[in-house]
Design a protein around this motif. Structure first.
Motif, PDB file in Angstrom:
ATOM      1  N   UNK A 162       0.644  -1.124  -0.015  1.00 27.59           N
ATOM      2  CA  UNK A 162      -0.060  -0.141   0.052  1.00 27.59           C
ATOM      3  C   UNK A 162       0.899   1.448  -0.014  1.00 27.59           C
ATOM      4  N   UNK A 163       1.820   1.287   0.779  1.00 24.53           N
ATOM      5  CA  UNK A 163       2.727   2.402   0.855  1.00 24.53           C
ATOM      6  C   UNK A 163       3.453   2.754  -0.345  1.00 24.53           C
ATOM      7  N   UNK A 164       4.071   1.843  -1.019  1.00 23.65           N
ATOM      8  CA  UNK A 164       4.811   1.959  -2.408  1.00 23.65           C
ATOM      9  C   UNK A 164       3.613   2.213  -3.314  1.00 23.65           C
ATOM     10  N   UNK A 165       2.678   1.744  -3.374  1.00 23.04           N
ATOM     11  CA  UNK A 165       1.613   2.142  -4.313  1.00 23.04           C
ATOM     12  C   UNK A 165       1.294   3.534  -4.244  1.00 23.04           C
ATOM     13  N   UNK A 166       1.164   4.083  -3.062  1.00 23.86           N
ATOM     14  CA  UNK A 166       0.612   5.425  -2.956  1.00 23.86           C
ATOM     15  C   UNK A 166       1.863   6.428  -3.263  1.00 23.86           C
ATOM     16  N   UNK A 167       2.995   6.028  -2.822  1.00 23.39           N
ATOM     17  CA  UNK A 167       4.120   6.586  -3.191  1.00 23.39           C
ATOM     18  C   UNK A 167       4.449   6.812  -4.736  1.00 23.39           C
ATOM     19  N   UNK A 168       4.189   5.741  -5.564  1.00 26.46           N
ATOM     20  CA  UNK A 168       4.305   5.717  -7.015  1.00 26.46           C
ATOM     21  C   UNK A 168       3.470   6.466  -7.635  1.00 26.46           C
ATOM     22  N   UNK A 169       1.959   6.403  -7.299  1.00 26.37           N
ATOM     23  CA  UNK A 169       0.889   7.441  -8.087  1.00 26.37           C
ATOM     24  C   UNK A 169       1.131   8.459  -7.411  1.00 26.37           C
ATOM     25  N   UNK A 170       1.420   9.199  -6.100  1.00 30.37           N
ATOM     26  CA  UNK A 170       1.645  10.427  -5.868  1.00 30.37           C
ATOM     27  C   UNK A 170       2.804  10.934  -6.443  1.00 30.37           C
ATOM     28  N   UNK A 171       3.777  10.314  -6.540  1.00 33.27           N
ATOM     29  CA  UNK A 171       5.203  10.925  -7.075  1.00 33.27           C
ATOM     30  C   UNK A 171       4.897  11.229  -8.611  1.00 33.27           C
ATOM     31  N   UNK A 172       4.177  10.324  -9.353  1.00 36.87           N
ATOM     32  CA  UNK A 172       4.195  10.276 -10.685  1.00 36.87           C
ATOM     33  C   UNK A 172       3.139  11.617 -10.906  1.00 36.87           C
ATOM     34  N   UNK A 173       1.853  11.757 -10.350  1.00 37.90           N
ATOM     35  CA  UNK A 173       0.889  12.538 -10.731  1.00 37.90           C
ATOM     36  C   UNK A 173       1.265  14.027 -10.294  1.00 37.90           C
ATOM     37  N   UNK A 174       1.973  14.008  -9.232  1.00 34.47           N
ATOM     38  CA  UNK A 174       2.632  15.267  -8.718  1.00 34.47           C
ATOM     39  C   UNK A 174       3.414  15.989  -9.564  1.00 34.47           C
ATOM     40  N   UNK A 175       4.117  15.418 -10.710  1.00 31.57           N
ATOM     41  CA  UNK A 175       4.813  16.060 -11.499  1.00 31.57           C
ATOM     42  C   UNK A 175       4.003  16.981 -12.547  1.00 31.57           C
ATOM     43  N   UNK A 176       2.585  16.588 -12.606  1.00 36.12           N
ATOM     44  CA  UNK A 176       1.689  17.175 -13.397  1.00 36.12           C
ATOM     45  C   UNK A 176       0.557  18.116 -12.975  1.00 36.12           C
ATOM     46  N   UNK A 177       0.689  17.788 -11.757  1.00 39.19           N
ATOM     47  CA  UNK A 177      -0.608  18.356 -10.906  1.00 39.19           C
ATOM     48  C   UNK A 177      -0.223  18.624  -9.468  1.00 39.19           C
ATOM     49  N   UNK A 178      -0.634  19.785  -8.944  1.00 40.36           N
ATOM     50  CA  UNK A 178      -0.368  20.251  -7.598  1.00 40.36           C
ATOM     51  C   UNK A 178      -1.403  19.763  -6.515  1.00 40.36           C
ATOM     52  N   UNK A 179      -2.611  19.888  -6.901  1.00 36.57           N
ATOM     53  CA  UNK A 179      -3.619  19.802  -6.019  1.00 36.57           C
ATOM     54  C   UNK A 179      -3.965  18.678  -5.494  1.00 36.57           C
ATOM     55  N   UNK A 180      -3.143  17.859  -4.846  1.00 32.35           N
ATOM     56  CA  UNK A 180      -3.062  16.397  -4.397  1.00 32.35           C
ATOM     57  C   UNK A 180      -2.505  15.998  -3.330  1.00 32.35           C
ATOM     58  N   UNK A 181      -3.044  15.026  -2.782  1.00 36.19           N
ATOM     59  CA  UNK A 181      -2.363  14.652  -1.345  1.00 36.19           C
ATOM     60  C   UNK A 181      -2.631  13.286  -1.177  1.00 36.19           C
ATOM     61  N   UNK A 182      -1.823  12.923   0.025  1.00 33.99           N
ATOM     62  CA  UNK A 182      -1.960  11.260  -0.045  1.00 33.99           C
ATOM     63  C   UNK A 182      -2.330  10.944   1.712  1.00 33.99           C
ATOM     64  N   UNK A 183      -2.965   9.881   1.679  1.00 35.39           N
ATOM     65  CA  UNK A 183      -3.662   9.526   3.377  1.00 35.39           C
ATOM     66  C   UNK A 183      -3.215   8.113   3.445  1.00 35.39           C
ATOM     67  N   UNK A 184      -3.031   7.698   4.490  1.00 32.77           N
ATOM     68  CA  UNK A 184      -2.647   6.380   5.156  1.00 32.77           C
ATOM     69  C   UNK A 184      -3.465   6.008   6.472  1.00 32.77           C
ATOM     70  N   UNK A 185      -4.572   5.466   6.432  1.00 29.93           N
ATOM     71  CA  UNK A 185      -5.217   4.957   7.820  1.00 29.93           C
ATOM     72  C   UNK A 185      -4.593   4.532   8.679  1.00 29.93           C
ATOM     73  N   UNK A 186      -4.927   5.169   9.891  1.00 27.76           N
ATOM     74  CA  UNK A 186      -4.057   4.318  11.324  1.00 27.76           C
ATOM     75  C   UNK A 186      -4.491   2.907  11.563  1.00 27.76           C
TER      76      UNK A 186
END
Length: 578
Positions: A93-117
């Protein structure tokens, strides 16, 4: 551990096929036979196996709902909607979030990530996470490595004006959540030709499709492949087909130019300067990423994985390493307690499964303890603790037994469950534990095969020491990356003898450093047998014995062969113990 050795000599037809293939690919017939046992029978198939190409990855648009998912993501970006990338707290889950977030962040800034406790929200999509998203203006959530069973939660999100795109690889139920798009190769109606992607792999396919749709060069995705390799290794999915391609190139990226966060983890693991393998991920890198979610919150792991400054990444990696040290201490204590319980429970002595619970055990470590008990006792195992009055825990399985189906057979006793063939998470009312134990044991007894409850060593080739050369070692390296469905080959040599210099080593004198000869050549082979010092007296008696081993490169003496010995047995005595 008393292993049973499983070996089937090649038929004359297989020997002939191996010889013909060996001539074509320039390898020994022994290694050509390894290929044949993996279903690789032609020169072209062997070349694809040894050099998987990224341009042969499957078209991502063959996956159900992929076009809908890409359209919804494009719409969100076009309308400048806030996007949340949401994922499970484990390595996948953590690597998946990192991959998608890092890729999209190159093209779009209105984005965040969230991992449930893990402790406050539990596994998967939570209403707390949805409330947070809605209150902060999020209109689209991309959920990774979970979500396929979040029917009520995603319906709730819809009421709050939040859309979901699910990227999951766990087995779905007949009813699926009301998401905009569900990307999951295990859907019953799946049109995707490869079923065994991990969660990070599904996320990668989504980004591949997004890039293709928007004219973004595929080369922009290559730096993120190290996340795929880490996820594939840690989540223990089959290393065949598309997973092999992603793992092969992901390991290449990890060794040549890892992301800043992974580079920091590699350094604190003491792996800098070494050629990293899938085993390094499984035993060193993966546990440290996992430790954050097990001991505290997985968000810290994602913070580390997306970090751009190495000095900050190193500080974060050291923090995660502290969590891993804490996790190891708790893991050791819980495993010892679980072993004591198993030893005391006469009712479980002859059972073919283990179900344990203790309200004081830490939720984040029960999965590791279940894995340890499965390895020790060779029985499907469920370990539960009590959280907020509910029995919550993890199940792990032995090779070849589908524990997901076993848990599913008790679903009327459960509040929630999810997972795949070898690992399942579950929760139930505390009063249901006795009946669950009875029904689970009954299912296992009726479905498990005798050979699945034994410690097996599947030997692929019986060889003489004269067959083991430096060329063989170099050719064997091409079989990597290893994992389920492409294991590191196990070899057997019969009638070997101590050269006279073998000795017990290790802090507690628990290992044997061996120098061996066999009866058919004068080659002296170096070997190491971890945790097998009980065999030392027999070895020094000058009598012959048989060994099962993998062929390795000596970590300290590059290009020198070392046998990693898995088992030792007196010659012609298959069941004798030392």
């Amino acid at each position: 551990m008393n292993f049973k050795w499983n070996y089937e000599p090649p038929t004359p037809e297989r020997k002939q096929a191996a010889k013909e293939l060996a001539d074509k690919i320039g390898m020994s017939p022994i290694l050509a036979d390894l290929l044949i046992q993996r279903g690789i029978k032609t020169e072209s198939a062997a070349k694809r196996f040894f050099r998987p190409m990224l341009n042969e990855l499957i078209d991502p648009f063959l996956m159900n709902d992929m076009d809908v998912a890409v359209d919804r993501l494009n719409d969100a970006m076009g309308r400048k909607e806030r996007i949340m990338v949401y994922g499970d707290y484990d390595v996948d889950g953590c690597t998946a979030v990192a991959l998608v977030y890092k890729f999209l962040q190159q093209f779009y800034s209105n984005i965040e990530y969230y991992i449930p406790d893990r402790y406050d929200e539990g596994y998967g999509v939570s209403k707390k996470g949805i409330d947070y998203a809605a209150e902060n203006g999020v209109k689209l959530i991309i959920v990774l490595d979970c979500g396929i069973k979040a029917i009520d939660e995603i319906a709730y999100a819809k009421e709050r004006g939040v859309d979901f795109i699910i990227c999951d690889h766990h087995v779905p139920d007949e009813e699926m959540p009301p998401a905009v798009a569900i990307l999951n190769p295990k859907r019953e109606d799946s049109t995707y030709p490869f079923k065994h992607l991990c969660g990070c792999g599904v996320g990668f396919k989504f980004m591949q499709a997004f890039a293709k749709n928007n004219g973004i060069p595929f080369s922009r995705l290559i730096p993120l492949l190290d996340f795929c390799a880490v996820s594939i290794a840690a989540d223990i999915v089959p290393v065949v087909g598309e997973n092999r391609t992603l793992a092969f190139h992901g390991l290449k990226q990890l060794n040549q130019s890892p992301s800043i966060g992974l580079k920091a983890i590699i350094e604190i693991c003491g792996l800098t300067g070494r050629e990293l393998t899938m085993s390094d991920i499984v035993f060193k890198i993966g546990p440290r990423i996992n430790a954050s979610g097990r001991m505290q919150n997985g968000t810290e792991a994602v913070d580390l994985l997306v970090e751009k400054d190495f000095a900050r990444a190193l500080a974060e990696a050291n923090h995660v390493n502290e969590y891993n040290d804490q996790r190891r201490d708790i893991d050791k204590q819980m495993t010892e307690e679980a072993n004591e319980i198993v030893a005391r429970l006469e009712s479980q002595q002859h059972m073919q499964s283990i179900v344990l619970y203790d309200e004081n055990w830490k939720k984040g470590v029960v999965g590791i303890v279940a894995s340890r008990l499965t390895e020790m006792y060779f029985r499907p195992t469920v370990v539960l603790t009590i959280i907020d009055g509910l029995a919550t825990g993890s199940a792990r399985s032995v090779a070849g037994f589908d524990i997901y189906d076993a848990i599913k057979s008790c679903r009327d006793l459960l509040l929630n469950f999810g997972g795949h063939t070898y690992a399942v998470g579950l929760s139930m009312k505390q009063e249901n534990i006795p009946e669950f134990r009875r029904r689970f044991q009954e299912y296992v007894s009726n479905h498990i095969l005798p050979e699945q409850t034994q410690a097996l060593l599947d030997i692929e080739e019986e060889v003489d020491f004269k067959d083991i050369t430096k060329k063989m070692l170099n050719d064997l390296k091409k079989f990597a990356p290893h994992g389920p469905c492409n294991p590191k080959p196990l070899f057997c040599t019969r009638n070997v003898y101590d050269y006279g210099t073998s000795k017990v080593v290790g802090r507690n004198q628990e290992h044997i450093k061996l120098e061996l000869v066999d009866s058919k050549s004068s080659n002296v082979m170096n070997g190491i047998a971890f945790g097998q010092s009980a065999a030392a007296r027999y070895i020094k008696s000058k009598r012959s014995f048989d060994i099962v081993y993998t062929i390795e490169e000596n970590t300290y003496k590059r290009n020198e062969i070392q046998l990693q010995i898995e088992d030792i047995c007196p010659s012609d005595v298959s069941e004798e113990s030392f």
